[in-house]
Design an enzyme around this catalytic site. Structure first.
Site, PDB file in Angstrom:
ATOM      1  N   ASN A   1       0.850  -1.196   0.000  1.00 19.61           N
ATOM      2  CA  ASN A   1       0.000   0.000   0.000  1.00 19.61           C
ATOM      3  C   ASN A   1       0.882   1.242   0.000  1.00 19.61           C
ATOM      4  OD1 ASN A   1       0.576   0.764   2.863  1.00 19.61           O
ATOM      5  ND2 ASN A   1      -0.480  -1.181   3.261  1.00 19.61           N
TER       6      ASN A   1
ATOM      7  N   LYS B   1       9.570 -16.686 -11.041  1.00 18.25           N
ATOM      8  CA  LYS B   1       8.789 -15.589 -11.605  1.00 18.25           C
ATOM      9  C   LYS B   1       7.656 -16.123 -12.498  1.00 18.25           C
ATOM     10  CE  LYS B   1       9.089 -11.661 -14.764  1.00 18.25           C
ATOM     11  NZ  LYS B   1       9.949 -10.901 -15.696  1.00 18.25           N
TER      12      LYS B   1
ATOM     13  N   PHE C   1      -4.883   2.954  14.699  1.00 22.59           N
ATOM     14  CA  PHE C   1      -5.044   3.982  13.677  1.00 22.59           C
ATOM     15  C   PHE C   1      -6.121   3.513  12.703  1.00 22.59           C
ATOM     16  CE2 PHE C   1      -1.564   6.247  15.256  1.00 22.59           C
ATOM     17  CZ  PHE C   1      -1.321   7.389  14.497  1.00 22.59           C
TER      18      PHE C   1
ATOM     19  N   LYS D   1     -14.452   0.754  15.089  1.00 16.85           N
ATOM     20  CA  LYS D   1     -13.202   0.001  15.209  1.00 16.85           C
ATOM     21  C   LYS D   1     -12.684   0.046  16.650  1.00 16.85           C
ATOM     22  CE  LYS D   1      -8.637  -0.365  12.977  1.00 16.85           C
ATOM     23  NZ  LYS D   1      -7.760   0.180  11.908  1.00 16.85           N
TER      24      LYS D   1
ATOM     25  N   LYS E   1     -12.477  -3.642  18.589  1.00 16.86           N
ATOM     26  CA  LYS E   1     -11.155  -4.214  18.831  1.00 16.86           C
ATOM     27  C   LYS E   1     -10.638  -3.948  20.248  1.00 16.86           C
ATOM     28  CE  LYS E   1     -10.109  -4.465  13.969  1.00 16.86           C
ATOM     29  NZ  LYS E   1      -9.093  -4.470  12.910  1.00 16.86           N
TER      30      LYS E   1
END
Length: 404
Positions: A211, A291, A325, A339, A343
């Site tokens: 990301n 690959k 976060f 969240k 959590k």
């Protein structure tokens, strides 16, 4: 550093009591809330009315003068204080404090307070050098009291030497400098565990999923925490950000599974855990040692869930303070709150990455801090270092509130 602070100014019986008038005035002018406590001998040098006029508060001289029947005066004043300044401090009051003697209003407050105590001695040069006085001062230093040494010069007794009360402006400067240092080291004694950066999930030897996280926010949190006195363990995914600090132990990982294992390994020994890393939610179910060759037509890669690091930490949490976060692009507060609850977090930092200046890889950020008690703090656009400092201050306040 003294603005809005509750300061008890203890004045004992020496000719330097006149300088305490200037000290009380300067503290009040700086915005401090000042209450003066005088020994009986101090009132022979300066009238209590003088300090009342300068501080705009009643002056305390008698342990048994209980003006409010709902409170015990010396305990109430001791608890009220953020800072106690003893100026001038005679050999007598230093000796009392070092030997646990509480026989008047000032000495009882000194034994009862939990505030930082700054002692500015003033006495004859030979008294200041006497072994008993030296021993008593060393005892108090060993107990955590702070001394502001007297100046040298002409003394009221006619001698020239060390023993003159330090100037009021210097006393205040010394206290402010110490308070600033103390405030800057607000995480001393804490072990902080931080995760930062992205993860990379391998497809084959040349390809992976990842990301846009640069790791800058997590690295800033680690650095600011270390500068605030904490011992920091930084678990970092692949990042170009460099960091070197004596108080930071950096552990390099690549995949979500490696980060999971490292975070759980160090979780138990940590006081504060901040999961700032952008961990992959999915990884290829099959990876290739060679690959993959280009083929005609579309390519399909089957993905499987990675283990939820934050969920696992929330399930194991005991005394730790756990912060997550949430990088969101829609309904950031609503999704972040869900969240936080789901959590078992103590707080969450919500980052609307669609906002200008708050996305990945930049040097600035803007976030919302939300704790489990419902407190919400919006931290406007600023450098990631400054946002990190503000986040850690909020965490520190929550940890202290949770402890008390």
């Amino acid at each position: 550093m003294v603005h809005s602070k509750n300061i008890v100014l203890g004045v004992s019986g020496g000719i330097a009591a006149y300088k305490a008038c200037s000290l009380a005035s300067k503290l009040t002018q700086k915005g401090a809330n000042v209450k003066v406590v005088m020994t009986d001998n101090a009132t022979k040098f300066v009238a209590p009315l003088t300090f009342q006029a300068l501080s705009r508060n009643p002056v305390f001289t008698d342990t048994f003068d209980e003006k409010d029947p709902t409170k015990i005066a010396h305990i109430d004043v001791a608890d009220w204080a953020d800072i106690v300044i003893l100026a001038p401090a005679t050999a007598n009051i230093i000796g009392k404090l070092a030997n646990g003697i509480a026989d008047d209003m000032l000495s009882t407050i000194l034994l009862a307070t939990q505030a930082a105590v700054y002692i500015a001695p003033a006495m004859n040069v030979h008294m200041y050098a006497h072994p008993a006085v030296i021993k008593n001062m060393q005892t108090l230093v060993d107990w955590g009291y702070h001394f502001i040494e007297p100046g040298a010069g002409y003394l009221a007794c006619g001698y020239v030497g060390k023993g003159r009360l330090e100037e009021p402006a210097t006393i205040i400067e010394t206290i402010e400098a110490h308070q600033q240092q103390k405030e800057n080291l607000f995480l001393t004694g804490k072990h902080v565990l931080v995760s930062a950066g992205p993860t990379q999930e391998k497809i084959d030897p040349v390809r992976y999923f990842t990301n846009r996280s640069s790791g800058k926010m997590g690295f800033a949190l680690a650095e600011v925490a270390a500068n605030a006195g904490a011992s920091v363990t930084l678990v970092a995914g692949p990042s170009q950000v460099q960091i070197q600090h004596a108080q930071i132990t950096k552990i390099d990982v690549t995949t979500a599974e490696e980060m999971y294992e490292s975070m759980l390994e160090h979780f138990g020994a940590s006081d504060i855990i901040i999961k700032a890393a952008a961990v992959a939610d999915y990884r290829p179910a099959v990876t290739y040692e060679q690959k993959m060759k280009k083929q005609a037509g579309p390519l399909q890669i089957h993905m499987e869930r990675t283990r939820d690091i934050l969920q696992a930490l929330g399930e194991q949490k005991a005394q730790q303070f756990l912060v997550g976060f949430a990088a969101e692009t829609e309904r950031p507060i609503e999704n972040g709150r869900k969240k936080l609850e789901r959590k078992n977090l103590d707080a969450i930092v919500i980052n609307d990455i669609s906002a200008d200046g708050a996305g990945f890889a930049g040097d600035t950020n803007a976030v919302t801090y939300l704790n489990k008690r419902g407190k919400t703090e919006t931290l406007g656009l600023n450098t990631k270092q400054e946002i990190a400092r503000q986040i850690l201050q909020l965490i520190h306040e929550d940890v202290e509130a949770q402890r008390s």
